[in-house]
Design a protein around this motif. Structure first.
Motif, short mmCIF file in Angstrom:
data_model
loop_
_atom_site.label_atom_id
_atom_site.label_comp_id
_atom_site.label_asym_id
_atom_site.label_seq_id
_atom_site.Cartn_x
_atom_site.Cartn_y
_atom_site.Cartn_z
N GLY A 206 -15.09 -25.04 42.52
CA GLY A 206 -14.09 -24.27 41.79
C GLY A 206 -14.58 -23.45 40.62
O GLY A 206 -13.75 -22.93 39.85
N VAL A 207 -15.90 -23.29 40.45
CA VAL A 207 -16.38 -22.43 39.37
C VAL A 207 -16.39 -20.98 39.84
O VAL A 207 -16.49 -20.72 41.04
N GLN A 208 -16.29 -20.06 38.91
CA GLN A 208 -16.35 -18.65 39.26
C GLN A 208 -17.80 -18.23 39.50
O GLN A 208 -18.71 -18.63 38.76
N ILE A 209 -18.00 -17.40 40.51
CA ILE A 209 -19.34 -16.96 40.91
C ILE A 209 -19.48 -15.47 40.67
O ILE A 209 -18.69 -14.67 41.17
N ILE A 210 -20.50 -15.11 39.92
CA ILE A 210 -20.80 -13.71 39.63
C ILE A 210 -22.17 -13.41 40.21
O ILE A 210 -23.13 -14.15 39.98
N GLY A 239 -17.04 -12.16 40.93
CA GLY A 239 -17.45 -11.04 40.10
C GLY A 239 -18.79 -10.50 40.54
O GLY A 239 -19.54 -11.15 41.29
N ILE A 240 -19.11 -9.29 40.08
CA ILE A 240 -20.37 -8.66 40.43
C ILE A 240 -20.89 -7.86 39.25
O ILE A 240 -20.11 -7.30 38.47
N LYS A 241 -22.19 -7.86 39.07
CA LYS A 241 -22.86 -6.99 38.12
C LYS A 241 -23.68 -5.99 38.91
O LYS A 241 -24.60 -6.38 39.64
N LEU A 242 -23.34 -4.72 38.78
CA LEU A 242 -24.09 -3.65 39.42
C LEU A 242 -25.04 -3.06 38.39
O LEU A 242 -24.60 -2.52 37.37
N GLN A 243 -26.31 -3.21 38.64
CA GLN A 243 -27.34 -2.85 37.66
C GLN A 243 -28.26 -1.80 38.24
O GLN A 243 -28.85 -2.00 39.31
#
Length: 333
Positions: A206-210, A239-243
């Motif tokens: 149940g943790v959020q995944i980025i 979530g997502i980080k676009l780098q």
């Protein structure tokens, strides 16, 4: 595979509280993508500032377990160049970080972000101590942990589940790309199957995944980069980080760039690709980052990313001019 999909023929409720319908322009406040600040205001009622912390962890890609020099782009600070010194207690690091943002922030809500190196690569007893110290601060609303997918033992997953019952826990996984040839070049040190297992294990507790994805890695085509986005759509990530790939001083990537210069896009070229990524991205995935902003003192290229506010404003204008929004081209698989 536990996936979340959307029927393109009928509206569905998505996690940002909007109704998603294929072909209908979407807005998240003033933006055309599901930005982190929108998510935070919707779920916590205010902006939360992130404070970078150093938990004193190392990395299996540095201590000889799976490598000794780290990923090719990783800085001496283990991608935690904005974090305070690990010689300080977590409480002191939090106090220091609050002092830095106080001139521009009147609130009292923060994200404790363990950023430097691999923050589940330590004995569970050490992790319990530093993570508990962070969430014990009444002003910390979220515990965010950057780590590798090959550093999530059952004992650590149990710890994360316990912490998540106290305050929300986010786990940030550095995937970068789904393509093994690029992963080998960058010395990532684990196969894609390990990432998939980590995502499903974290989702189960149940943790959020980025997920962290790097765009314009040498040798990757537009189709390659979009394939990574499509892959993300089929996994239960939040979530997502676009780098954009940054070349920083004192990294092996900087040496490689000097010896064999590779293509780095200008702002407009990056917007063209980023617009396609956003349009292809599942609309319930929160976008935590669009370019990245390494320390200006270390940045070799691309220098135009140094003006973060200008880049974000220009990107929003580009999406409007091109009539793009997150999920416009999203399809189920």
């Amino acid at each position: 595979m536990n996936t979340r999909t959307y029927d393109s023929n009928r509206p569905q409720e998505i996690s940002c509280g909007l109704t998603y319908k294929k072909g209908t322009p979407q807005r998240w406040g003033e933006r055309r993508y599901y930005a982190l600040d929108y998510y935070l205001k919707q779920n916590f009622g205010e902006k939360l500032y992130k404070i970078s912390l150093n938990g004193g962890c190392s990395c299996p890609n540095r201590d000889g377990t799976c490598g000794t020099r780290g990923c090719i782009f990783c800085s001496e600070g283990g991608s935690g160049d904005f974090a305070a010194s690990s010689s300080l207690s977590v409480a002191d690091q939090l106090a220091y970080g609050k002092g830095l943002v106080r001139p521009k922030y009147n609130g009292h809500s923060y994200i404790a972000y363990f950023q430097a190196y691999t923050n589940t690569y330590a004995p569970a007893c050490h992790l319990r101590r530093i993570f508990t110290e962070a969430i014990s601060d009444p002003e910390v609303r979220i515990l965010s942990i950057a780590t590798r997918p090959d550093c999530l033992s059952p004992e650590i997953l149990t710890l994360l589940a316990e912490l998540n019952a106290i305050k929300p826990v986010w786990v940030e996984l550095g995937l970068q790309t789904i393509h093994e040839r690029t992963a080998n070049w960058m010395r990532r040190g684990y196969p894609l199957s390990v990432f998939e297992q980590a995502v499903h294990s974290l989702h189960a507790i149940g943790v959020q995944i980025i997920t962290h994805v790097i765009l314009f890695l040498p040798g990757e085509s537009e189709a390659d980069m979009l394939a990574t986005i499509h892959y993300m759509n089929a996994l239960p990530i939040d979530g997502i980080k676009l780098q954009l790939l940054h070349v920083l001083k004192h990294t092996d990537l900087a040496d490689f760039y000097r010896q064999e210069p590779f293509y780095i896009p200008d702002m407009n070229s990056y917007f063209h690709l980023l617009g396609k990524c956003i349009a292809s991205l599942r609309p319930d995935i929160v976008i935590h980052r669009l370019t990245g902003d390494g320390p200006k003192s270390l940045l070799i290229a691309p220098l135009w990313t140094g003006n973060k506010r200008l880049v974000l404003n220009q990107m929003q204008r580009y999406l409007k001019e091109q009539n793009l929004w997150q999920g416009k081209e999203y399809t189920t698989f």
